[in-house]
Design an enzyme around this catalytic site. Structure first.
Site, PDB file in Angstrom:
ATOM      1  N   CYS A   1      -2.097  -4.584  -5.587  1.00 50.03           N
ATOM      2  CA  CYS A   1      -2.718  -3.435  -4.933  1.00 50.03           C
ATOM      3  C   CYS A   1      -1.961  -2.192  -5.382  1.00 50.03           C
ATOM      4  CB  CYS A   1      -2.605  -3.614  -3.419  1.00 50.03           C
ATOM      5  SG  CYS A   1      -3.220  -2.231  -2.458  1.00 50.03           S
TER       6      CYS A   1
ATOM      7  N   CYS B   1      -7.379   0.923  -9.048  1.00 53.13           N
ATOM      8  CA  CYS B   1      -7.468   0.185  -7.783  1.00 53.13           C
ATOM      9  C   CYS B   1      -8.003  -1.196  -8.134  1.00 53.13           C
ATOM     10  CB  CYS B   1      -8.419   0.910  -6.824  1.00 53.13           C
ATOM     11  SG  CYS B   1      -8.854  -0.053  -5.363  1.00 53.13           S
TER      12      CYS B   1
ATOM     13  N   TYR C   1      -6.272   0.331   2.763  1.00 52.56           N
ATOM     14  CA  TYR C   1      -4.948   0.950   2.847  1.00 52.56           C
ATOM     15  C   TYR C   1      -4.995   2.411   2.356  1.00 52.56           C
ATOM     16  CZ  TYR C   1      -2.310  -3.562   3.219  1.00 52.56           C
ATOM     17  OH  TYR C   1      -1.769  -4.763   3.609  1.00 52.56           O
TER      18      TYR C   1
ATOM     19  N   THR D   1      -2.228   0.815  -4.211  1.00 49.74           N
ATOM     20  CA  THR D   1      -1.831   1.637  -3.068  1.00 49.74           C
ATOM     21  C   THR D   1      -0.574   1.077  -2.410  1.00 49.74           C
ATOM     22  OG1 THR D   1      -4.205   1.944  -2.748  1.00 49.74           O
ATOM     23  CG2 THR D   1      -2.764   2.779  -1.021  1.00 49.74           C
TER      24      THR D   1
END
Ligand code: DGL
Length: 260
Positions: free
Chosen positions: A69, A179, A38, A71
């Site tokens: 996640c 992350c 992503y 992102t």
């Protein structure tokens, strides 16, 4: 049931903490591996995927959804909270504790481009990092290596070195893993930093926060069987390997490949 999703296998590092804390809960994990990574996708595309997966998890009776996640949290959590009634828990680079503990006054953050662009991160940085130097390092390519199961390979270590050496050279004493794929690389990171940098993984704090929200919302656990289902929209082999490194007893039928 606790729904969890990520662009791929990274959120398994969050499931590990959730499962460790609440082993009797039911979990359904979605890895969006067909659309991974992503990290440099336009926000609209990530929102579209996050919405589809959230609808899917709610249909499967999710009482709460953990966006495992960074992102996807940066791009979509506001939208998800606006459009769905279930509570959402998100991920955010843990710069606050790193700043609070840093003695050198320099902190490294390793994350995707999308996470660095997000208002969550930018607001936290503005609020807490006035007197601290933040070294932002985008980890391009690391997610793909973890997705293909290359956790201990030499090429992974070389790429990590490229990203982490400048952070060490700048004098950072903390490295924030921004992350959820990166905790799987912790051993290699420790080797590169010679154990001289404190590595911050926000997953345990996110698991505690999820438990708190479950209690506040009175989400009943009386009918739970402690089942763990892992769904992938793409390749499922790395997920099996990582899940079984945490719990070797998860059986074959609990891993499902499905388009969402
Ligand atoms: N695990 C995702 C995160 O925490 C990886 C993002 C990506 O797919 O690039 O940001």
């Amino acid at each position: 049931m606790i729904g969890i999703f990520d662009s791929g296998v990274g959120g398994i590092s969050v499931w590990k903490e959730l499962y460790g804390l609440m082993p009797h809960q039911d979990f359904v994990y979605v890895a969006d591996s067909a659309y991974c990574p992503y990290g440099r996708k336009p926000e609209g595309e990530i929102i579209e995927r996050a919405e589809k997966i959230s609808k899917f998890l709610i249909k499967k009776n999710a009482d709460i959804i953990v966006v495992a996640c960074n992102t996807a949290t940066a791009a979509a959590i506001k939208y998800l909270r606006l459009h769905f009634a279930v509570p959402f828990v998100g991920m955010e680079p843990a710069v606050k504790p790193a700043i609070a503990e840093s003695k050198s006054g320099t902190v490294g953050v390793l994350a995707t481009a999308g996470t660095f662009k997000g208002s969550l991160y930018l607001n936290t940085r503005t609020k807490f990092a006035a007197n601290v130097k933040i070294i932002e390092q985008t980890g391009d390519g690391l997610v793909e290596l973890v997705e293909s199961g290359k956790i201990h390979e030499h090429e992974t270590k070389l790429l990590l070195q490229k990203y982490i050496n400048p952070v060490i050279a700048a004098g950072a004493d903390h490295l924030v893993l921004g992350c959820t794929h990166y905790p799987f690389l912790i051993e290699a990171i420790k080797e590169i930093t010679n154990n001289k940098i404190t590595i911050i993984n926000p997953a345990p704090a996110v698991a505690l926060q999820t438990q708190k929200i479950i209690n506040i919302n009175n989400i009943s656990t009386s009918k739970n069987l402690g089942t763990n289902i892992f769904i992938s929209t793409g390749n499922i082999e790395t997920m099996k390997m990582l899940v079984r490194s945490i719990n070797p007893n998860i059986s074959e039928q609990n891993f499902i490949m499905q388009n969402i």
